[in-house]
Design a protein around this motif. Structure first.
Motif, PDB file in Angstrom:
ATOM      1  N   ILE A 174      36.179 -71.578  67.978  1.00  0.00           N
ATOM      2  CA  ILE A 174      35.219 -70.349  67.114  1.00  0.00           C
ATOM      3  C   ILE A 174      36.335 -69.064  67.458  1.00  0.00           C
ATOM      4  O   ILE A 174      36.508 -68.933  68.560  1.00  0.00           O
ATOM      5  CB  ILE A 174      34.120 -70.732  68.223  1.00  0.00           C
ATOM      6  N   GLU A 175      35.974 -68.388  66.235  1.00  0.00           N
ATOM      7  CA  GLU A 175      36.677 -67.293  66.222  1.00  0.00           C
ATOM      8  C   GLU A 175      35.374 -66.262  65.689  1.00  0.00           C
ATOM      9  O   GLU A 175      34.546 -66.204  64.717  1.00  0.00           O
ATOM     10  CB  GLU A 175      38.226 -67.642  65.286  1.00  0.00           C
ATOM     11  N   PRO A 176      36.283 -65.064  65.874  1.00  0.00           N
ATOM     12  CA  PRO A 176      35.815 -64.517  65.048  1.00  0.00           C
ATOM     13  C   PRO A 176      35.806 -64.646  63.978  1.00  0.00           C
ATOM     14  O   PRO A 176      36.332 -64.717  63.530  1.00  0.00           O
ATOM     15  CB  PRO A 176      36.223 -62.587  65.379  1.00  0.00           C
ATOM     16  N   PRO A 177      34.500 -63.060  62.726  1.00  0.00           N
ATOM     17  CA  PRO A 177      32.918 -63.362  62.949  1.00  0.00           C
ATOM     18  C   PRO A 177      32.241 -63.628  63.621  1.00  0.00           C
ATOM     19  O   PRO A 177      31.907 -65.074  63.024  1.00  0.00           O
ATOM     20  CB  PRO A 177      33.324 -62.591  61.504  1.00  0.00           C
ATOM     21  N   TYR A 178      31.428 -63.520  64.973  1.00  0.00           N
ATOM     22  CA  TYR A 178      30.683 -63.884  65.538  1.00  0.00           C
ATOM     23  C   TYR A 178      29.547 -62.997  65.859  1.00  0.00           C
ATOM     24  O   TYR A 178      30.157 -62.340  66.258  1.00  0.00           O
ATOM     25  CB  TYR A 178      30.793 -65.496  65.795  1.00  0.00           C
ATOM     26  N   CYS A 179      28.229 -64.047  66.064  1.00  0.00           N
ATOM     27  CA  CYS A 179      27.024 -62.524  66.513  1.00  0.00           C
ATOM     28  C   CYS A 179      27.431 -62.232  67.837  1.00  0.00           C
ATOM     29  O   CYS A 179      27.952 -63.151  69.059  1.00  0.00           O
ATOM     30  CB  CYS A 179      26.280 -63.168  66.803  1.00  0.00           C
ATOM     31  N   ALA A 180      27.070 -60.354  67.856  1.00  0.00           N
ATOM     32  CA  ALA A 180      28.129 -60.121  69.186  1.00  0.00           C
ATOM     33  C   ALA A 180      27.388 -60.850  70.654  1.00  0.00           C
ATOM     34  O   ALA A 180      27.741 -60.716  71.553  1.00  0.00           O
ATOM     35  CB  ALA A 180      27.827 -58.428  69.317  1.00  0.00           C
ATOM     36  N   ARG A 181      25.687 -61.158  70.442  1.00  0.00           N
ATOM     37  CA  ARG A 181      24.795 -61.301  71.305  1.00  0.00           C
ATOM     38  C   ARG A 181      25.676 -63.138  71.567  1.00  0.00           C
ATOM     39  O   ARG A 181      26.024 -63.431  72.738  1.00  0.00           O
ATOM     40  CB  ARG A 181      23.909 -61.097  71.030  1.00  0.00           C
ATOM     41  N   LEU A 182      25.015 -64.269  70.617  1.00  0.00           N
ATOM     42  CA  LEU A 182      25.658 -65.324  71.456  1.00  0.00           C
ATOM     43  C   LEU A 182      26.691 -66.418  71.016  1.00  0.00           C
ATOM     44  O   LEU A 182      26.492 -67.233  71.243  1.00  0.00           O
ATOM     45  CB  LEU A 182      23.809 -66.125  70.335  1.00  0.00           C
ATOM     46  N   GLY A 183      27.883 -64.991  69.638  1.00  0.00           N
ATOM     47  CA  GLY A 183      28.577 -65.766  70.010  1.00  0.00           C
ATOM     48  C   GLY A 183      28.846 -67.176  68.988  1.00  0.00           C
ATOM     49  O   GLY A 183      30.123 -67.736  68.316  1.00  0.00           O
ATOM     50  N   ILE A 184      27.324 -67.285  67.619  1.00  0.00           N
ATOM     51  CA  ILE A 184      27.312 -67.944  66.604  1.00  0.00           C
ATOM     52  C   ILE A 184      28.279 -67.651  65.481  1.00  0.00           C
ATOM     53  O   ILE A 184      28.112 -66.165  65.066  1.00  0.00           O
ATOM     54  CB  ILE A 184      25.784 -68.098  66.260  1.00  0.00           C
ATOM     55  N   PRO A 185      29.597 -68.679  65.286  1.00  0.00           N
ATOM     56  CA  PRO A 185      29.814 -67.839  63.864  1.00  0.00           C
ATOM     57  C   PRO A 185      29.372 -67.354  62.372  1.00  0.00           C
ATOM     58  O   PRO A 185      28.402 -68.097  62.614  1.00  0.00           O
ATOM     59  CB  PRO A 185      31.014 -69.215  63.956  1.00  0.00           C
ATOM     60  N   PHE A 186      29.343 -66.531  61.958  1.00  0.00           N
ATOM     61  CA  PHE A 186      29.291 -66.156  61.066  1.00  0.00           C
ATOM     62  C   PHE A 186      30.349 -66.182  59.675  1.00  0.00           C
ATOM     63  O   PHE A 186      30.937 -67.271  59.729  1.00  0.00           O
ATOM     64  CB  PHE A 186      29.276 -64.505  60.917  1.00  0.00           C
ATOM     65  N   THR A 187      29.836 -66.869  58.540  1.00  0.00           N
ATOM     66  CA  THR A 187      30.573 -67.468  57.422  1.00  0.00           C
ATOM     67  C   THR A 187      31.431 -66.361  57.147  1.00  0.00           C
ATOM     68  O   THR A 187      32.113 -66.476  56.089  1.00  0.00           O
ATOM     69  CB  THR A 187      29.635 -68.106  56.389  1.00  0.00           C
ATOM     70  N   PRO A 235      17.910 -63.877  74.808  1.00  0.00           N
ATOM     71  CA  PRO A 235      18.474 -64.652  75.457  1.00  0.00           C
ATOM     72  C   PRO A 235      18.914 -63.963  77.560  1.00  0.00           C
ATOM     73  O   PRO A 235      19.020 -62.400  76.842  1.00  0.00           O
ATOM     74  CB  PRO A 235      19.247 -65.556  75.645  1.00  0.00           C
ATOM     75  N   ALA A 236      17.574 -64.650  78.020  1.00  0.00           N
ATOM     76  CA  ALA A 236      17.651 -63.642  79.143  1.00  0.00           C
ATOM     77  C   ALA A 236      19.654 -62.958  79.798  1.00  0.00           C
ATOM     78  O   ALA A 236      19.719 -62.438  79.764  1.00  0.00           O
ATOM     79  CB  ALA A 236      17.391 -64.274  80.504  1.00  0.00           C
ATOM     80  N   TYR A 237      20.425 -63.703  79.268  1.00  0.00           N
ATOM     81  CA  TYR A 237      21.740 -63.959  79.514  1.00  0.00           C
ATOM     82  C   TYR A 237      22.305 -62.288  78.399  1.00  0.00           C
ATOM     83  O   TYR A 237      21.136 -62.767  77.277  1.00  0.00           O
ATOM     84  CB  TYR A 237      22.885 -65.072  79.979  1.00  0.00           C
ATOM     85  N   ASP A 238      23.119 -62.123  78.245  1.00  0.00           N
ATOM     86  CA  ASP A 238      23.662 -60.836  77.639  1.00  0.00           C
ATOM     87  C   ASP A 238      24.472 -61.310  76.392  1.00  0.00           C
ATOM     88  O   ASP A 238      23.998 -61.266  75.471  1.00  0.00           O
ATOM     89  CB  ASP A 238      24.422 -59.459  78.469  1.00  0.00           C
ATOM     90  N   ARG A 239      25.365 -61.894  77.053  1.00  0.00           N
ATOM     91  CA  ARG A 239      26.362 -62.609  76.036  1.00  0.00           C
ATOM     92  C   ARG A 239      26.802 -63.936  76.413  1.00  0.00           C
ATOM     93  O   ARG A 239      26.967 -64.595  76.973  1.00  0.00           O
ATOM     94  CB  ARG A 239      27.966 -61.894  75.440  1.00  0.00           C
ATOM     95  N   ALA A 240      27.152 -65.174  74.919  1.00  0.00           N
ATOM     96  CA  ALA A 240      27.869 -66.698  75.009  1.00  0.00           C
ATOM     97  C   ALA A 240      28.823 -65.864  74.145  1.00  0.00           C
ATOM     98  O   ALA A 240      28.756 -65.796  73.226  1.00  0.00           O
ATOM     99  CB  ALA A 240      26.505 -67.070  75.004  1.00  0.00           C
ATOM    100  N   ALA A 291      20.669 -59.902  90.334  1.00  0.00           N
ATOM    101  CA  ALA A 291      21.971 -59.875  89.693  1.00  0.00           C
ATOM    102  C   ALA A 291      22.386 -58.340  88.758  1.00  0.00           C
ATOM    103  O   ALA A 291      21.685 -58.155  88.024  1.00  0.00           O
ATOM    104  CB  ALA A 291      22.786 -61.360  88.735  1.00  0.00           C
ATOM    105  N   GLY A 292      23.284 -57.982  88.473  1.00  0.00           N
ATOM    106  CA  GLY A 292      23.147 -56.562  87.589  1.00  0.00           C
ATOM    107  C   GLY A 292      23.839 -56.784  86.085  1.00  0.00           C
ATOM    108  O   GLY A 292      23.001 -56.133  85.103  1.00  0.00           O
ATOM    109  N   HIS A 293      24.520 -58.362  85.494  1.00  0.00           N
ATOM    110  CA  HIS A 293      24.855 -58.627  84.348  1.00  0.00           C
ATOM    111  C   HIS A 293      25.238 -60.491  84.336  1.00  0.00           C
ATOM    112  O   HIS A 293      25.097 -60.315  84.511  1.00  0.00           O
ATOM    113  CB  HIS A 293      26.044 -57.730  83.499  1.00  0.00           C
ATOM    114  N   VAL A 294      25.128 -60.834  83.365  1.00  0.00           N
ATOM    115  CA  VAL A 294      24.955 -62.388  83.229  1.00  0.00           C
ATOM    116  C   VAL A 294      25.268 -62.426  82.134  1.00  0.00           C
ATOM    117  O   VAL A 294      24.893 -62.253  81.437  1.00  0.00           O
ATOM    118  CB  VAL A 294      23.789 -62.915  83.764  1.00  0.00           C
ATOM    119  N   ASP A 295      26.435 -63.141  81.671  1.00  0.00           N
ATOM    120  CA  ASP A 295      26.775 -63.016  81.189  1.00  0.00           C
ATOM    121  C   ASP A 295      27.444 -64.962  81.335  1.00  0.00           C
ATOM    122  O   ASP A 295      27.301 -65.825  81.548  1.00  0.00           O
ATOM    123  CB  ASP A 295      28.390 -62.524  80.124  1.00  0.00           C
ATOM    124  N   VAL A 296      27.640 -66.083  79.602  1.00  0.00           N
ATOM    125  CA  VAL A 296      27.481 -67.106  80.018  1.00  0.00           C
ATOM    126  C   VAL A 296      29.023 -67.684  78.688  1.00  0.00           C
ATOM    127  O   VAL A 296      28.709 -67.224  77.900  1.00  0.00           O
ATOM    128  CB  VAL A 296      26.748 -67.769  79.154  1.00  0.00           C
TER     129      VAL A 296
END
Ligand SMILES: [Zn+2]
Length: 265
Positions: A61-74, A91-96, A246-251
């Motif tokens: 999985i490479e950019p471009p993707y959703c800045a929040r969920l990391g889901i790739p864009f076409t 989601p409750a987390y910030d970025r995946a 916790a101050g910040h949670v990523d996945v």
């Protein structure tokens, strides 16, 4: 994950015993024979990880993707754009971020790693995860593996998420906090459940015990898991960590399920 493994995929005690015997046999054979590709079983020669053929089929999985969920864009909509899912159901987390798409090759790797004692795959999988999550890891204070319930840990003998977190920590630096997040309720496997049922299934399953709250308070944390399906498990984990201030949670996961077409809005 613990989300995708189905009752049919989860090994029975007999299968586990057979796996343990196979692992012992493999250890013996590996002394004399080269390691095999975990996906197609081709000999790897002096190499490790995947054979060149499977490597070429793996879907990073490479950019471009959703800045929040990391889901790739076409196509590339420009920096910082979010997917429809991230806006409609944040989601409750910030970025995946995920290293690869969950396809046949990724499934073979994850299953070999998890159910066939291929702990030797952790450094390779961790390297791809460290690459995919480099911006998250550069800012992180610590890594938190998604915990297994003690009964499943006993049956499987190791926590695959903790093994991946250890490999990432060795490469990228942030320490792994063990025992800070605990699975207080054993939950049925998530397979076959829809998104809402998955969320309900894991609700209240995780907590930070009172004596561990100081360890996460104000910290930037990265949750580590092997596979992300609906995100219900990591979302519940993130909520537990945020409740403990916790101050910040990523996945960061090895593989994520990606629907065929994603269009940014
Ligand atoms: Zn192969």
């Amino acid at each position: 994950m613990n989300e995708l493994a189905s009752a049919s995929e989860a090994p029975s005690p007999f299968a586990r015993a057979a796996n343990a015997m196979r692992a012992a046999l493999r250890f013996t054979l590996d002394v004399a024979l080269p390691p095999l590709c975990p996906s197609c079983r081709a000999p790897l020669g002096d190499g490790a990880g995947l054979c060149p053929n499977c490597w070429s089929k793996l879907s990073l999985i490479e950019p471009p993707y959703c800045a929040r969920l990391g889901i790739p864009f076409t196509y590339d909509p420009g920096p910082g754009l979010l997917s429809m899912e991230a806006i409609a159901n944040p989601p409750a987390y910030d970025r995946a971020r995920a290293a690869v798409r969950y396809d046949d090759i990724a499934r073979a790797l994850v299953h070999g790693f998890k159910y066939s004692d291929r702990l030797d795959l952790a450094p390779m999988m961790g390297r791809w995860m460290a690459r995919a999550g480099r911006e998250l890891l550069a800012e992180a204070d610590a890594l938190i593996p998604v915990p297994l319930h003690w009964r499943r840990l006993w049956a499987r003998r190791f926590n695959q998420s903790a093994a991946l977190a250890g490999a990432i920590s060795a490469l990228a630096g942030p320490p792994v906090l063990h025992g800070v997040l605990q699975r207080v309720r054993a939950t049925p496997q998530q397979v076959g459940l829809n998104k809402n049922e998955r969320a309900e299934n894991v609700q209240g399953a995780f907590q930070v015990p009172p004596e561990q709250k100081a360890a996460v308070s104000g910290k930037r944390l990265v949750l580590v898991d092997d596979v992300l399906t609906s995100g219900a498990t990591v979302d519940t984990c993130a909520r537990a960590l945020l409740r403990a201030r916790a101050g910040h949670v990523d996945v960061l996961v090895f593989a994520r399920v990606v629907a065929p077409v994603r269009t940014p809005i």
